[in-house]
Design an enzyme around this catalytic site. Structure first.
Site, PDB file in Angstrom:
ATOM      1  N   SER A 145      12.743  -2.879  51.881  1.00 21.57           N
ATOM      2  CA  SER A 145      12.390  -3.182  50.465  1.00 21.57           C
ATOM      3  C   SER A 145      11.195  -2.343  50.005  1.00 21.57           C
ATOM      4  O   SER A 145      10.293  -2.095  50.741  1.00 21.57           O
ATOM      5  CB  SER A 145      12.090  -4.804  49.914  1.00 21.57           C
ATOM      6  OG  SER A 145      11.692  -4.915  48.655  1.00 21.57           O
ATOM      7  N   TYR A 162       8.891 -12.533  52.530  1.00 20.48           N
ATOM      8  CA  TYR A 162       9.699 -11.504  52.093  1.00 20.48           C
ATOM      9  C   TYR A 162       8.988 -10.211  52.495  1.00 20.48           C
ATOM     10  O   TYR A 162       9.560  -9.290  53.192  1.00 20.48           O
ATOM     11  CB  TYR A 162      10.236 -11.607  50.720  1.00 20.48           C
ATOM     12  CG  TYR A 162      11.340 -10.333  50.310  1.00 20.48           C
ATOM     13  CD1 TYR A 162      12.605 -10.497  50.859  1.00 20.48           C
ATOM     14  CD2 TYR A 162      10.902  -9.562  49.421  1.00 20.48           C
ATOM     15  CE1 TYR A 162      13.431  -9.365  50.539  1.00 20.48           C
ATOM     16  CE2 TYR A 162      11.830  -8.689  49.172  1.00 20.48           C
ATOM     17  CZ  TYR A 162      12.978  -8.380  49.439  1.00 20.48           C
ATOM     18  OH  TYR A 162      14.032  -7.560  49.179  1.00 20.48           O
TER      19      TYR A 162
END
Length: 258
Positions: A145, A162
């Site tokens: 990401s 995350y």
């Protein structure tokens, strides 16, 4: 001119293939000539994707698999090999985005991020790499990401686990790339920013305030659209990237530049 993106005769495995970017990539693989194995927990959703891919005329199987469970991954990969005879491409796409900062999230929430985003890649690679080594060929693509390298100060969108887990994906990518290049295996990573998917449609895309702020900051002025990640996926999955190892390409409309 030879089409270096041609995947005719290749077999691609996609984890997290039941929706979103994984489903889009699986269809792109088939359109490029590959047979495809779809892996995810939700078999009903997988079968919907399978039906779409079958229209291309290429072979496709749907395999129920929980990437956080080693035995589930082991059995799924063996089924793919039993069906197709080999695995050429592994797209590690399965992932979760758990909201919260380290001061207000639970241990279970933290573990959920790492179990799916990192351990899931570990398990998939554990049972695919030996097979690729035997054949002296393999293309491994890890979906990380943009949030592996940038963060968000807005409390509404803080996702520390995350950030951490996707950064770990980059470290794992580099380590595997160095270790397995001698066996003809390339390992690279992609960092998408905001794309509309099942995961984001019910949260980020429901917030007009967030979307307006995102669009104002992003040089492209919008989130990513369906299919816009496929070019990078196909590049890393094909012989067009035969001498590319351990790299991380951000696909974010330029958002990480500002």
């Amino acid at each position: 001119m030879e089409n270096m993106f041609d995947l005719t005769g290749k077999v691609a495995v996609v984890t997290g293939a039941s929706s979103g970017l994984g489903a889009d990539a699986a269809l792109a693989y088939a359109k490029a000539g590959a047979d495809v194995a779809l892996l995810a927990r939700r078999v009903e959703k997988l079968n919907e994707v399978k039906a779409e891919i079958e229209k291309t005329g290429h072979k496709v199987i749907a395999v129920g698999c929980d990437v956080t469970k080693e035995e589930s991954v082991k059995e799924a990969m063996q089924k793919v090999i039993d069906t197709f005879g080999h695995i050429d491409i592994l797209l590690n796409n399965a992932g979760v985005a758990v909201r919260g900062g380290v001061d207000n999230m639970t241990e279970e929430e933290w573990d959920k991020s790492f179990d799916t985003n990192v351990k899931g890649i570990f398990f998939a690679c554990k049972y695919v790499i030996p097979h690729m080594k035997e054949r002296s060929y393999g293309k491994i693509v890890n979906i990380a990401s943009v949030n592996a390298v940038i963060a968000d100060k807005n409390d509404m969108f803080i996702r520390h686990s995350y950030n951490a887990s996707k950064s770990a994906v980059l470290g794992l990518t580099k380590g595997m790339a160095c270790s397995y290049a001698r066996y003809g295996i390339t390992v690279n990573a992609i960092g998408p920013a905001l794309f509309e998917s099942e995961m984001t449609a019910g949260t980020l895309f429901k917030s007009e305030q967030f979307l307006n702020a995102y669009n104002a900051m992003n040089p492209a002025g919008r989130p990513g659209s369906r299919g816009e990640l496929n070019g990078t996926v196909l590049y890393f999955s094909s012989d067009a990237s035969s001498y590319v190892q351990g790299q991380f390409v951000i696909v974010d409309g330029g958002g990480s530049l500002v």
